[in-house]
Design a protein around this motif. Sequence first.
Motif, PDB file in Angstrom:
ATOM      1  N   ILE A   1       0.852  -1.189   0.000  1.00 29.61           N
ATOM      2  CA  ILE A   1       0.000   0.000   0.000  1.00 29.61           C
ATOM      3  C   ILE A   1       0.889   1.241   0.000  1.00 29.61           C
ATOM      4  CG2 ILE A   1      -1.693   1.339   1.304  1.00 29.61           C
ATOM      5  CD1 ILE A   1      -2.836  -1.273   2.323  1.00 29.61           C
ATOM      6  N   MET A   2       0.619   2.168  -0.932  1.00 29.40           N
ATOM      7  CA  MET A   2       1.492   3.320  -1.106  1.00 29.40           C
ATOM      8  C   MET A   2       0.704   4.615  -1.161  1.00 29.40           C
ATOM      9  SD  MET A   2       4.492   1.923  -3.612  1.00 29.40           S
ATOM     10  CE  MET A   2       5.653   3.007  -2.767  1.00 29.40           C
ATOM     11  N   VAL A   3       1.360   5.696  -0.758  1.00 31.73           N
ATOM     12  CA  VAL A   3       0.828   7.052  -0.897  1.00 31.73           C
ATOM     13  C   VAL A   3       1.815   7.803  -1.791  1.00 31.73           C
ATOM     14  CG1 VAL A   3      -0.486   7.114   1.241  1.00 31.73           C
ATOM     15  CG2 VAL A   3       1.919   7.675   1.311  1.00 31.73           C
ATOM     16  N   LEU A   4       1.336   8.293  -2.928  1.00 31.38           N
ATOM     17  CA  LEU A   4       2.227   8.832  -3.955  1.00 31.38           C
ATOM     18  C   LEU A   4       1.814  10.225  -4.378  1.00 31.38           C
ATOM     19  CD1 LEU A   4       2.496   5.666  -6.251  1.00 31.38           C
ATOM     20  CD2 LEU A   4       4.012   6.342  -4.390  1.00 31.38           C
ATOM     21  N   ARG A   5       2.755  10.912  -5.042  1.00 23.16           N
ATOM     22  CA  ARG A   5       2.456  12.194  -5.684  1.00 23.16           C
ATOM     23  C   ARG A   5       1.503  11.982  -6.845  1.00 23.16           C
ATOM     24  NH1 ARG A   5       6.019  16.441  -5.455  1.00 23.16           N
ATOM     25  NH2 ARG A   5       4.463  17.445  -6.789  1.00 23.16           N
ATOM     26  N   GLU A   6       0.976  13.084  -7.375  1.00 16.90           N
ATOM     27  CA  GLU A   6       0.075  13.020  -8.529  1.00 16.90           C
ATOM     28  C   GLU A   6       0.816  12.467  -9.745  1.00 16.90           C
ATOM     29  OE1 GLU A   6       2.127  17.010  -8.755  1.00 16.90           O
ATOM     30  OE2 GLU A   6       1.395  15.641  -7.209  1.00 16.90           O
TER      31      GLU A   6
ATOM     32  N   GLY B   1       7.916  -5.014 -13.633  1.00 20.58           N
ATOM     33  CA  GLY B   1       6.725  -5.840 -13.476  1.00 20.58           C
ATOM     34  C   GLY B   1       6.128  -5.778 -12.086  1.00 20.58           C
ATOM     35  N   VAL B   2       6.273  -4.610 -11.443  1.00 21.78           N
ATOM     36  CA  VAL B   2       5.789  -4.410 -10.077  1.00 21.78           C
ATOM     37  C   VAL B   2       4.510  -3.580 -10.101  1.00 21.78           C
ATOM     38  CG1 VAL B   2       6.304  -3.312  -7.863  1.00 21.78           C
ATOM     39  CG2 VAL B   2       8.077  -4.599  -9.057  1.00 21.78           C
ATOM     40  N   THR B   3       3.505  -4.024  -9.325  1.00 20.37           N
ATOM     41  CA  THR B   3       2.246  -3.273  -9.255  1.00 20.37           C
ATOM     42  C   THR B   3       1.941  -2.924  -7.808  1.00 20.37           C
ATOM     43  OG1 THR B   3       1.415  -4.511 -11.164  1.00 20.37           O
ATOM     44  CG2 THR B   3      -0.194  -3.256  -9.876  1.00 20.37           C
ATOM     45  N   PRO B   4       2.327  -1.726  -7.362  1.00 23.51           N
ATOM     46  CA  PRO B   4       1.995  -1.315  -5.990  1.00 23.51           C
ATOM     47  C   PRO B   4       0.510  -0.946  -5.877  1.00 23.51           C
ATOM     48  CG  PRO B   4       3.134   0.451  -7.125  1.00 23.51           C
ATOM     49  CD  PRO B   4       3.111  -0.716  -8.076  1.00 23.51           C
ATOM     50  N   ARG B   5      -0.004  -0.945  -4.681  1.00 25.17           N
ATOM     51  CA  ARG B   5      -1.403  -0.559  -4.429  1.00 25.17           C
ATOM     52  C   ARG B   5      -1.417   0.897  -3.968  1.00 25.17           C
ATOM     53  NH1 ARG B   5      -3.204  -4.691  -0.035  1.00 25.17           N
ATOM     54  NH2 ARG B   5      -5.109  -3.422  -0.112  1.00 25.17           N
ATOM     55  N   VAL B   6      -1.943   1.765  -4.789  1.00 32.20           N
ATOM     56  CA  VAL B   6      -1.931   3.202  -4.488  1.00 32.20           C
ATOM     57  C   VAL B   6      -3.184   3.557  -3.697  1.00 32.20           C
ATOM     58  CG1 VAL B   6      -1.805   5.525  -5.428  1.00 32.20           C
ATOM     59  CG2 VAL B   6      -0.636   3.631  -6.606  1.00 32.20           C
ATOM     60  N   LEU B   7      -2.992   3.922  -2.441  1.00 26.98           N
ATOM     61  CA  LEU B   7      -4.109   4.295  -1.581  1.00 26.98           C
ATOM     62  C   LEU B   7      -4.471   5.762  -1.725  1.00 26.98           C
ATOM     63  CD1 LEU B   7      -6.049   3.664   0.816  1.00 26.98           C
ATOM     64  CD2 LEU B   7      -4.190   4.340   2.351  1.00 26.98           C
ATOM     65  N   LEU B   8      -3.435   6.621  -1.789  1.00 23.11           N
ATOM     66  CA  LEU B   8      -3.645   8.069  -1.863  1.00 23.11           C
ATOM     67  C   LEU B   8      -2.745   8.670  -2.924  1.00 23.11           C
ATOM     68  CD1 LEU B   8      -3.704   9.213   1.891  1.00 23.11           C
ATOM     69  CD2 LEU B   8      -5.649   9.189   0.320  1.00 23.11           C
TER      70      LEU B   8
ATOM     71  N   ILE C   1       3.399   3.446   2.255  1.00 23.75           N
ATOM     72  CA  ILE C   1       4.785   3.754   1.916  1.00 23.75           C
ATOM     73  C   ILE C   1       4.790   4.853   0.855  1.00 23.75           C
ATOM     74  CG2 ILE C   1       6.962   2.831   1.041  1.00 23.75           C
ATOM     75  CD1 ILE C   1       6.003   1.661   3.720  1.00 23.75           C
ATOM     76  N   GLY C   2       5.653   5.843   1.012  1.00 27.96           N
ATOM     77  CA  GLY C   2       5.730   6.946   0.057  1.00 27.96           C
ATOM     78  C   GLY C   2       6.944   6.831  -0.841  1.00 27.96           C
TER      79      GLY C   2
END
Length: 285
Positions: A188-193, A210-217, A235-236
Motif C-alpha cells: 500500500i502506497m501514498v504517492l504524488r500526482e 513488473g511491479v504493481t503497488p497498491r496506491v491508496l492516496l 509507503i511513500g
Amino acid sequence: MNLFQLRAFDAVAREGSFTRAAARLFISQPAVTGHVKALEEHYQITLLRRTARRVELTEEGTKLAAITRAMFGLVDEAQVMLEANRQLLTGRLEVAADGPHLVMPLLARLREQYPGVTVNLRLGNAQETLTALLGEHVDVAVLTEVEPRKGLTLRQIAESRICALVPANHPWSALKQDLDIAQLVNVIMVLREPTSITRRTFDLACKTAGVTPRVLLELDSREAVSEAVAAQLGIGIVSSVEVSHDPRVKALPIKGEGLINTHMLGCLERRADLRLIDAFMTMAQ
C-alpha cells in the motif's frame, strides 16, 4: 506611442499582478495602474481582465504581450551589452525551480559572490517551471528530466535517486541495504500526482520491473506525502534531493532500473551570453 505605458503593461503581463509588476519596475502600484489604464483608453482597447485572484490577458492583450516581451527583451539585452565592462554589482535575476532543494544552495552561492543581485524565485511543478522559462517569464530555471530542444541551453547540476519513504518504526527502516523494487509488489502506497516527475519515474521503473503497488492516496505535495507516511497510511516515494530531516520517517534508496533523475539548469540560448545569466550558469556548474 508611450513606452512607459508599454513597459508597465509588459510587466503586468509577465507577472499577472499589478503589485508584482510595480515591484519589478520599482515604481508604485498606482503608477502601473495609471500607465495601463492610459494605454487602454488611448487606443480604445481592453488588454487586461481583472479577476478576484489575478490579472488575465484578453485576446488583444495576449497579442500585444508577445510583442512587448520581445521588444523589451531586446532593450534588456542592449543594456547588458552597454554595461558589459562594468563589474557585476547589481541586477535582478528571475529564477524558476521545480523544487527548493537544489535551487536554494545555488542562490546562497549567488548571494555570496554577488550580494547586490536581487532574486525573484518562482516554485512550481516541472511543467510550470519549463513553461515559465520558455515564455521568458524567468531568466533561468532548475529543471528535472527535461528533453533537449532547439533554443534551450542546459547544464547538468545534479542527479537524484528515487527512495521509499517509510515510518520510522517500520520493519524496513532497519534494512542495511537498498530496498529492492520487487519488494513493493502489492504494498500500500501514498504517492504524488501522476504528473509529478518523481511519480512518473517511479511508475516507469515499476512497469519495467513488473511491479504493481497498491496506491491508496495521490497527493499534490512532498509535504503531504511525508505526513501521510508519518501517519502510517502507506509507503511513500521521494527523490533523494528532497529528503527532509523528519524523525518520524526514513528514506530508503530503491534498487532497480530507471530510478535515477537528472537535474539541469537551463536558460534560453539567445540569452545565455547576458552577463547576469552567464554568471549564474557558470557559478552553478
